[in-house]
Design a protein around this motif. Structure first.
Motif, PDB file in Angstrom:
ATOM      1  N   ASP A   1      55.788  38.134  42.766  1.00  0.00           N
ATOM      2  CA  ASP A   1      56.055  38.461  41.368  1.00  0.00           C
ATOM      3  C   ASP A   1      54.790  38.816  40.588  1.00  0.00           C
ATOM      4  OD1 ASP A   1      54.935  35.974  41.358  1.00  0.00           O
ATOM      5  OD2 ASP A   1      56.477  35.018  40.124  1.00  0.00           O
ATOM      6  N   GLY A   2      53.708  39.132  41.299  1.00  0.00           N
ATOM      7  CA  GLY A   2      52.534  39.652  40.637  1.00  0.00           C
ATOM      8  C   GLY A   2      51.451  38.658  40.277  1.00  0.00           C
ATOM      9  N   ALA A   3      51.656  37.377  40.563  1.00  0.00           N
ATOM     10  CA  ALA A   3      50.600  36.389  40.347  1.00  0.00           C
ATOM     11  C   ALA A   3      49.720  36.330  41.605  1.00  0.00           C
ATOM     12  CB  ALA A   3      51.198  35.028  40.031  1.00  0.00           C
ATOM     13  N   ARG A   4      48.851  35.328  41.662  1.00  0.00           N
ATOM     14  CA  ARG A   4      48.027  35.124  42.854  1.00  0.00           C
ATOM     15  C   ARG A   4      47.970  33.636  43.169  1.00  0.00           C
ATOM     16  NH1 ARG A   4      45.571  38.969  45.500  1.00  0.00           N
ATOM     17  NH2 ARG A   4      45.494  41.028  44.511  1.00  0.00           N
ATOM     18  N   VAL A   5      47.781  33.346  44.454  1.00  0.00           N
ATOM     19  CA  VAL A   5      47.565  31.959  44.848  1.00  0.00           C
ATOM     20  C   VAL A   5      46.181  31.545  44.349  1.00  0.00           C
ATOM     21  CG1 VAL A   5      47.482  30.317  46.763  1.00  0.00           C
ATOM     22  CG2 VAL A   5      49.011  32.302  46.892  1.00  0.00           C
TER      23      VAL A   5
ATOM     24  N   LEU B   1      52.980  26.114  52.099  1.00  0.00           N
ATOM     25  CA  LEU B   1      52.303  26.209  50.802  1.00  0.00           C
ATOM     26  C   LEU B   1      52.407  27.613  50.224  1.00  0.00           C
ATOM     27  CD1 LEU B   1      49.101  24.091  51.520  1.00  0.00           C
ATOM     28  CD2 LEU B   1      51.019  23.460  50.054  1.00  0.00           C
ATOM     29  N   LEU B   2      52.233  28.625  51.056  1.00  0.00           N
ATOM     30  CA  LEU B   2      52.292  29.993  50.551  1.00  0.00           C
ATOM     31  C   LEU B   2      53.702  30.373  50.121  1.00  0.00           C
ATOM     32  CD1 LEU B   2      49.897  31.943  52.971  1.00  0.00           C
ATOM     33  CD2 LEU B   2      49.411  30.975  50.708  1.00  0.00           C
ATOM     34  N   VAL B   3      54.705  29.911  50.852  1.00  0.00           N
ATOM     35  CA  VAL B   3      56.084  30.181  50.437  1.00  0.00           C
ATOM     36  C   VAL B   3      56.377  29.510  49.098  1.00  0.00           C
ATOM     37  CG1 VAL B   3      58.515  29.793  50.986  1.00  0.00           C
ATOM     38  CG2 VAL B   3      56.948  30.595  52.767  1.00  0.00           C
TER      39      VAL B   3
ATOM     40  N   ASP C   1      55.052  36.678  49.583  1.00  0.00           N
ATOM     41  CA  ASP C   1      56.151  37.306  50.313  1.00  0.00           C
ATOM     42  C   ASP C   1      55.951  37.175  51.817  1.00  0.00           C
ATOM     43  OD1 ASP C   1      54.306  39.258  51.090  1.00  0.00           O
ATOM     44  OD2 ASP C   1      55.077  40.776  49.715  1.00  0.00           O
ATOM     45  N   GLU C   2      56.949  37.632  52.561  1.00  0.00           N
ATOM     46  CA  GLU C   2      56.961  37.448  54.010  1.00  0.00           C
ATOM     47  C   GLU C   2      55.753  38.097  54.673  1.00  0.00           C
ATOM     48  OE1 GLU C   2      59.853  38.532  57.837  1.00  0.00           O
ATOM     49  OE2 GLU C   2      60.668  38.537  55.796  1.00  0.00           O
ATOM     50  N   ASP C   3      55.384  39.303  54.222  1.00  0.00           N
ATOM     51  CA  ASP C   3      54.245  39.985  54.825  1.00  0.00           C
ATOM     52  C   ASP C   3      52.960  39.183  54.643  1.00  0.00           C
ATOM     53  OD1 ASP C   3      55.829  42.050  55.700  1.00  0.00           O
ATOM     54  OD2 ASP C   3      55.290  43.417  54.071  1.00  0.00           O
ATOM     55  N   GLY C   4      52.759  38.648  53.444  1.00  0.00           N
ATOM     56  CA  GLY C   4      51.553  37.864  53.172  1.00  0.00           C
ATOM     57  C   GLY C   4      51.513  36.583  53.974  1.00  0.00           C
ATOM     58  N   VAL C   5      52.662  35.947  54.122  1.00  0.00           N
ATOM     59  CA  VAL C   5      52.744  34.705  54.909  1.00  0.00           C
ATOM     60  C   VAL C   5      52.385  34.980  56.367  1.00  0.00           C
ATOM     61  CG1 VAL C   5      54.370  33.020  55.839  1.00  0.00           C
ATOM     62  CG2 VAL C   5      54.378  33.540  53.397  1.00  0.00           C
TER      63      VAL C   5
ATOM     64  N   VAL D   1      50.557  24.362  40.448  1.00  0.00           N
ATOM     65  CA  VAL D   1      49.212  24.030  40.908  1.00  0.00           C
ATOM     66  C   VAL D   1      48.647  25.146  41.789  1.00  0.00           C
ATOM     67  CG1 VAL D   1      47.934  22.486  42.459  1.00  0.00           C
ATOM     68  CG2 VAL D   1      49.475  21.533  40.731  1.00  0.00           C
ATOM     69  N   LEU D   2      49.505  25.735  42.596  1.00  0.00           N
ATOM     70  CA  LEU D   2      49.061  26.718  43.583  1.00  0.00           C
ATOM     71  C   LEU D   2      48.906  28.125  43.021  1.00  0.00           C
ATOM     72  CD1 LEU D   2      51.262  25.653  46.643  1.00  0.00           C
ATOM     73  CD2 LEU D   2      48.772  25.424  46.451  1.00  0.00           C
ATOM     74  N   ARG D   3      49.400  28.371  41.829  1.00  0.00           N
ATOM     75  CA  ARG D   3      49.440  29.740  41.317  1.00  0.00           C
ATOM     76  C   ARG D   3      48.441  29.958  40.183  1.00  0.00           C
ATOM     77  NH1 ARG D   3      54.243  32.848  41.887  1.00  0.00           N
ATOM     78  NH2 ARG D   3      54.220  33.348  39.667  1.00  0.00           N
ATOM     79  N   ASP D   4      47.852  31.149  40.206  1.00  0.00           N
ATOM     80  CA  ASP D   4      47.004  31.604  39.112  1.00  0.00           C
ATOM     81  C   ASP D   4      47.753  32.737  38.427  1.00  0.00           C
ATOM     82  OD1 ASP D   4      45.107  32.544  37.404  1.00  0.00           O
ATOM     83  OD2 ASP D   4      43.514  32.751  38.903  1.00  0.00           O
ATOM     84  N   GLU D   5      48.296  32.437  37.282  1.00  0.00           N
ATOM     85  CA  GLU D   5      49.134  33.407  36.566  1.00  0.00           C
ATOM     86  C   GLU D   5      48.310  34.454  35.809  1.00  0.00           C
ATOM     87  OE1 GLU D   5      52.242  33.415  37.060  1.00  0.00           O
ATOM     88  OE2 GLU D   5      52.725  31.390  37.747  1.00  0.00           O
ATOM     89  N   GLY D   6      47.003  34.188  35.676  1.00  0.00           N
ATOM     90  CA  GLY D   6      46.171  35.106  34.904  1.00  0.00           C
ATOM     91  C   GLY D   6      45.809  36.361  35.665  1.00  0.00           C
TER      92      GLY D   6
END
Length: 282
Positions: A42-46, A188-190, A195-199, A277-282
Motif C-alpha cells: 500500500d505504498g509504505a515501507r518496512v 514479519l514482512l507479511v 507483497d508476495e514478490d517482496g516476501v 511498529v514495523l511500518r514507516d508511513e512517511g
C-alpha cells in the motif's frame, strides 16, 4: 530438516556477496540483514532499524564489533534447538538480553545421524542422504515451522517481543539464518504488508551468503570423494520450501490471517500494533 543439523558454519566473510542494501557486512557475524526498507503493497515501507536477522552469534568478536554495536540491540532471539544453544551460547552485544525460543523442539523429522561425522565417509554419507531425502525433509520441516506447537509458540513470542519498546531493536537468528530465521522474516514482512514478490525476494536473498558460508564444507566433502550436490538441498533456501510453508498456512488455518490469529494466537489489537511498529508511513 533445518540448519540445526549442519556443522557449525565457517566464520563470516565480507565481500563475497553482490550488493544488497539489506546486508550489514561484518566479519563478526554472518548473514546479518536489516529486514527494513522493503516497500509494502500500500505504498509504505518496512521500518529500518527495528528488526534484524542473522546467523548464530558464535564469534567472541560480536561483543565489541562496531557494526553490531551500531544497531543498539536490546534483544537477541535465538531460534536454535536447546542442543545447539548449549554447545554454542550466543555472544551477546553490550546492552542486549538473550531470549531462547526453540522452534523445532522435539521435531519428529530431525535426523538421527550426526552429519559432521557422516561427511567424513562419502559412502556412508551417500546412504544417509539417500535415506534422508534432503529436499523432501526440508519441505516437511517447513510444514513443522507452521503447524508444530513449539514453532507456533516461538514465533508468537518473537512477534510479541516487538510490542515492548524496551525490547527493540531486536535481532533473531538460528544457525545459518536461512530456514527458521527465513520463516520468521516471512511472517514479519507479511504482517508489515509486503507483497508476495517482496516476501519471496527477501527469503531467497540469503542464498549468496549462505553458499559462501558453506563453500568450505562442500569443498571438504568433495576432497574426500563425496558428491557435493547431495548436500546442496540442505545448504540453500528454495522456492519450494517457502511454498510448502505458505501452503501449510492454507491447509491448517485457511490462509495467513488464520495462521496469525489461530495458529499463533495473536489478537487483532496485537497485530495492528506490531504492524505499526514495523511500518514507516512517511
Amino acid at each position: 530438516m533445518d540448519d540445526d543439523v549442519l556443522p557449525p558454519h565457517p566464520p563470516a566473510t565480507v565481500g563475497t556477496v553482490v550488493h544488497d542494501p539489506h546486508v550489514l557486512p561484518t566479519p563478526a557475524l554472518s548473514n546479518l540483514r536489516d529486514i527494513g526498507g522493503r516497500a509494502t503493497a500500500d505504498g509504505a515501507r518496512v521500518r529500518r532499524g527495528v528488526a534484524f536477522r542473522s546467523a548464530e552469534l558464535r564469534s567472541p568478536a560480536v561483543a565489541d564489533d562496531p557494526t553490531v554495536a551500531s544497531l543498539g540491540l536490546r534483544t537477541v532471539v535465538d531460534l536454535r534447538t536447546f542442543a545447539e544453544h548449549a554447545v554454542a551460547p550466543d555472544v551477546l552485544p553490550p546492552g542486549a538480553q538473550g531470549v531462547h525460543l526453540d522452534v523445532l523442539a522435539l521435531d519428529p523429522h530431525a535426523p538421527a545421524a550426526d552429519l559432521t561425522q557422516v561427511l567424513a565417509d562419502p559412502r556412508l554419507a551417500e546412504q544417509v542422504l539417500a535415506d534422508l531425502d534432503p529436499a523432501g525433509q526440508m519441505v516437511r520441516t517447513y510444514v513443522d515451522l507452521v503447524a508444530g506447537a513449539p514453532a507456533r509458540r516461538g514465533y508468537a513470542t518473537l512477534l510479541r517481543r516487538l510490542l515492548d519498546p524496551a525490547d527493540r531493536p531486536l535481532l533473531y537468528h538460528c544457525t545459518a539464518g536461512k530456514d527458521r530465521t527465513g520463516w520468521a522474516t516471512t511472517v514479519l514482512l507479511v504482517v508489515a504488508g509486503v507483497d508476495e514478490d517482496g516476501v519471496h525476494e527477501e527469503y531467497l536473498a540469503v542464498n549468496p551468503t549462505v553458499r559462501a558460508m558453506y563453500a568450505p564444507l562442500l569443498d571438504g566433502f568433495a576432497a574426500v570423494g563425496g558428491d557435493p550436490e547431495l548436500l546442496v538441498p540442505l545448504l540453500e533456501v528454495r522456492e519450494e520450501y517457502l511454498e510448502a510453508a505458505l501452503d501449510a498456512t492454507e491447509e491448517h488455518y485457511g490462509g495467513f490471517d488464520g495462521y496469525l490469529r489461530r495458529g499463533l494466537g495473536l489478537h487483532d489489537a496485537e497485530l495492528a500494533e506490531i504492524r505499526a511498529v514495523l511500518r514507516d508511513e512517511g
